[in-house]
Design a protein around this motif. Structure first.
Motif, mmCIF file in Angstrom:
data_model
loop_
_atom_site.group_PDB
_atom_site.id
_atom_site.type_symbol
_atom_site.label_atom_id
_atom_site.label_comp_id
_atom_site.label_asym_id
_atom_site.label_seq_id
_atom_site.Cartn_x
_atom_site.Cartn_y
_atom_site.Cartn_z
ATOM 1 N N ALA A 1 -5.149 6.601 6.848
ATOM 2 C CA ALA A 1 -4.796 7.902 6.164
ATOM 3 C C ALA A 1 -6.007 8.860 6.359
ATOM 4 O O ALA A 1 -6.025 9.836 6.806
ATOM 5 C CB ALA A 1 -4.427 7.907 4.768
ATOM 6 N N VAL A 2 -7.307 8.305 6.250
ATOM 7 C CA VAL A 2 -8.526 8.997 6.153
ATOM 8 C C VAL A 2 -8.727 9.248 7.737
ATOM 9 O O VAL A 2 -8.977 10.547 8.304
ATOM 10 C CB VAL A 2 -9.674 8.220 5.778
ATOM 11 N N ALA A 3 -8.506 8.119 8.704
ATOM 12 C CA ALA A 3 -8.871 8.500 10.057
ATOM 13 C C ALA A 3 -7.909 9.488 10.712
ATOM 14 O O ALA A 3 -8.346 10.185 11.624
ATOM 15 C CB ALA A 3 -8.687 7.004 10.906
ATOM 16 N N SER A 4 -6.690 9.467 10.146
ATOM 17 C CA SER A 4 -5.950 10.432 11.048
ATOM 18 C C SER A 4 -5.578 11.796 10.224
ATOM 19 O O SER A 4 -5.038 12.505 10.809
ATOM 20 C CB SER A 4 -4.321 9.517 10.942
ATOM 21 N N GLY A 5 -6.407 11.784 9.399
ATOM 22 C CA GLY A 5 -6.615 13.334 8.672
ATOM 23 C C GLY A 5 -5.356 13.836 7.924
ATOM 24 O O GLY A 5 -5.005 14.723 7.935
ATOM 25 N N GLY B 1 -7.253 14.183 -2.256
ATOM 26 C CA GLY B 1 -7.877 13.039 -1.780
ATOM 27 C C GLY B 1 -6.840 11.966 -1.474
ATOM 28 O O GLY B 1 -5.803 11.846 -2.002
ATOM 29 N N VAL B 2 -7.505 10.891 -0.726
ATOM 30 C CA VAL B 2 -6.599 9.746 -0.294
ATOM 31 C C VAL B 2 -6.655 8.760 -1.438
ATOM 32 O O VAL B 2 -7.675 8.006 -1.738
ATOM 33 C CB VAL B 2 -7.051 9.164 1.114
ATOM 34 N N VAL B 3 -5.432 8.480 -2.118
ATOM 35 C CA VAL B 3 -5.158 7.568 -3.074
ATOM 36 C C VAL B 3 -4.259 6.398 -2.730
ATOM 37 O O VAL B 3 -3.149 6.810 -2.280
ATOM 38 C CB VAL B 3 -5.017 8.125 -4.361
ATOM 39 N N ILE B 4 -4.416 5.211 -2.814
ATOM 40 C CA ILE B 4 -3.486 4.219 -2.174
ATOM 41 C C ILE B 4 -3.197 3.243 -3.693
ATOM 42 O O ILE B 4 -4.126 2.798 -4.471
ATOM 43 C CB ILE B 4 -3.937 3.339 -1.276
ATOM 44 N N LYS B 5 -1.962 2.857 -3.702
ATOM 45 C CA LYS B 5 -1.605 1.861 -4.920
ATOM 46 C C LYS B 5 -1.166 0.661 -4.075
ATOM 47 O O LYS B 5 -0.219 0.946 -3.307
ATOM 48 C CB LYS B 5 -0.368 2.522 -5.600
ATOM 49 N N GLY C 1 0.958 -1.232 -0.043
ATOM 50 C CA GLY C 1 0.064 -0.163 0.047
ATOM 51 C C GLY C 1 0.786 1.310 -0.163
ATOM 52 O O GLY C 1 1.252 1.810 1.008
ATOM 53 N N ALA C 2 1.269 1.702 -1.262
ATOM 54 C CA ALA C 2 1.819 3.087 -1.191
ATOM 55 C C ALA C 2 0.786 4.228 -1.489
ATOM 56 O O ALA C 2 -0.099 4.055 -1.759
ATOM 57 C CB ALA C 2 2.645 2.825 -2.596
ATOM 58 N N THR C 3 1.139 5.203 -0.610
ATOM 59 C CA THR C 3 0.204 6.192 -0.637
ATOM 60 C C THR C 3 0.695 7.248 -1.825
ATOM 61 O O THR C 3 1.869 7.714 -1.913
ATOM 62 C CB THR C 3 0.455 7.032 0.732
ATOM 63 N N GLU D 1 -6.297 -1.024 4.732
ATOM 64 C CA GLU D 1 -5.775 -0.542 5.923
ATOM 65 C C GLU D 1 -5.153 0.828 6.002
ATOM 66 O O GLU D 1 -5.618 1.918 6.665
ATOM 67 C CB GLU D 1 -5.412 -1.403 6.820
ATOM 68 N N ARG D 2 -4.346 0.819 5.019
ATOM 69 C CA ARG D 2 -3.520 2.183 4.908
ATOM 70 C C ARG D 2 -4.447 3.223 4.562
ATOM 71 O O ARG D 2 -4.383 4.385 4.885
ATOM 72 C CB ARG D 2 -2.598 2.007 3.682
#
Lengths: 345, 345
Positions: B313-317, B289-293, B281-283, B308-309
């Motif tokens: 990221a979302v939960a931690s703002g 916006g939160v984008v994960i690869k 899960g790279a960010t 999960e990543r």
């Protein structure tokens, strides 16, 4: 004189090497008193070896591991590095090996020996183990931070000449280190270098990626010194981390320690195969002489491998092969320049 | 839809994730018929999960792993990637995750979501295990081949915002990837970046070398995308080579196989600790916006970590934190510009 341990490693390693290769003579360059004491000590372990095989060549200064390049080059004019390079220059030695300060060793050997015709910049190359059970030659490892496409072509040529040692005359395959197909395909310098390599007489495989180094996709991996240095150091760091974790897991309890004892023969074979001491000895390519850099932290066994690398380079005619490859390249370029100028007429 | 396996990995991983996190809803974006079949199959393993938690968002096209970026971006306007990024843009989703073609995913998410104010270039960041038992955040991993010092500063800022997740409010330390002290100390861009980082509000450690990534010297390691990509891939290659050699040694004979069986509990613990699936899960940082690869070769467990990543990221703002850091930087720069213009008066 150099390396983290200095004489206590290098002199015994020289004796062990001389034992294995009876046709070699080892010039010990440095502070004569210290070297004489070390020779006396080593002779106890190797009573059969004649002192005449270990002549001491005096040098009054030693380059420190943290000396800036300028200090090593300009202020310490009688350093063991300088004198050692001079023995090669004067034809007293066929090769020189140091475990000292890398930057100083490169600068001094370059200053004393000069670069080969057609080579703009020397490069540092080393062999790395690969999955196929062979070795991948990688360069540059830090001598050149900013490189042009022509520099990368020259590195490829020098690396191929080095990799040919023991390659049965087969032309070593050369890969250009680049990033994934799916991303923007490398920077401009790498693109231009690929064009030059395609036109060269080298056995150019094409672009390779980081994992190809350890897959053994090609015999030689070419990159600039920044990328090469970071990659090599990151690999060392990863290998160290993994061995620390293995040790931690086997030391977790009496049971895992027992398991460790039982697994010892297998673990030892594993360690032997990935033991980076056998890959010790980077070659400073592009100089008018064989110059080897041992890892500063090398022990006696590792330093012995660096000495062996020097021997191989000399025995296999590395310099002649490199010169020949450069000449061929220069001739081809002249021919193609002629052809293209003819075309344009 | 993406990745080497596609739906057979991503949909079951989505269900397993939903099971663990009852407050999440997973929008499945792609070919609706195929997704519906996969949902039906997954429901057998998770009979307690309501279908309403897995709405299917239809997209008529799929970006292939080998599609050039231009094709993905210009020709496939109804691709699952495009639609997924749009769900984030429209506020229907908090984050989007893909295991598909990295270049296309970066280009499409950037096109749809745009970059944050003050960020010139998005970057790819990932967490790597380190010797201290923690994780080192490294970026850029390949989105930007040629970088200026300002780009590296922005990467540092984004990387620090990312690394702060679960860092107890402590300001993450940032290291700039460079080559050894003993050699020419890095290129001009890296030197300038060090100056900018020293002046910034970031917790700048200074230069680090390749081995510091795995030593855990700093929380965040910053480099350009070429160096980062090569280093990451070389690490993957080395780890694979070492695991191949371990397997070979334990498969050598019936005796070593027996030893392997005895050592299994320890080997399993070791493998668990170095299992790179937990780092999947790279960010894609710097986007609105939160984008994960996810790694293309991810299995269900690995893809779960990528999900999960996204959640973390979302939960931690992450976005708010990044924006705040950029604003602070911009303000500081304005203040120092003002100060220096005042000085010159």
């Amino acid at each position: 004189m150099g390396g983290d341990a200095g004489i206590p490693v290098t002199v015994p390693a020289a004796f062990a090497f001389a034992q294995r290769f009876p046709d070699t003579q080892l010039l010990l360059v440095g502070l004569p008193h210290e070297l004489a004491l070390a020779v006396d000590a080593a002779k106890k372990d190797f009573p059969n070896l004649a002192s005449a095989r270990f002549p001491i060549v005096a040098a009054s200064e030693v380059v420190a591991m943290d000396d800036p390049v300028e200090v090593a080059l300009r202020r310490k004019k009688d350093s063991s590095m300088r004198v050692a390079a001079q023995t090669v220059k004067d034809g007293l030695a066929d090769a020189c090996v140091s475990a000292g300060n890398t930057g100083a060793w490169m600068a001094i050997s370059r200053y004393v020996l000069k670069t080969l015709d057609g080579i703009d910049r020397p490069a540092i190359a080393t062999a790395l183990p690969n999955q196929k059970g062979g070795a991948t030659t990688m360069l540059d490892l830090g001598a050149n931070v900013d490189c042009t496409a022509e520099h990368l072509l020259q590195f490829a040529l020098m690396g191929a000449a080095l990799a040919q040692v023991g390659n049965d005359g087969r032309s070593p395959s050369v890969g250009l280190l680049n990033i994934g197909e799916e991303l923007i395909k490398g920077n401009e310098v790498v693109k231009q270098a690929a064009d030059l390599l395609r036109q060269s007489a080298l056995n150019f495989y094409g672009n390779v990626e980081g994992d190809d180094i350890y897959k053994g996709t090609v015999d030689v991996v070419v990159c600039d010194g920044f990328v090469g240095n970071v990659t090599l150091k990151a690999s060392e760091g990863l290998a160290r981390m993994m061995s620390v974790i293995v040790r931690e897991e086997f030391n977790r309890s009496w049971l895992t320690k027992l398991i460790g004892l039982i697994a010892m023969p297998v673990l030892k074979r594993f360690r032997k195969r990935v033991d980076n001491r056998q890959y010790n000895g980077a070659t400073l390519l592009g100089l008018r002489g064989v110059v080897i850099k041992s890892h500063g932290s090398a022990d006696q066994i590792a330093f012995g491998f660096a000495l062996e690398r020097a021997r191989q380079a000399v025995a296999s005619g590395l310099l002649a092969r490199t010169t020949e490859a450069i000449n061929k390249l220069t001739k081809n370029q002249a021919a193609s320049d002629l052809k293209s100028s003819g075309d344009s007429v």
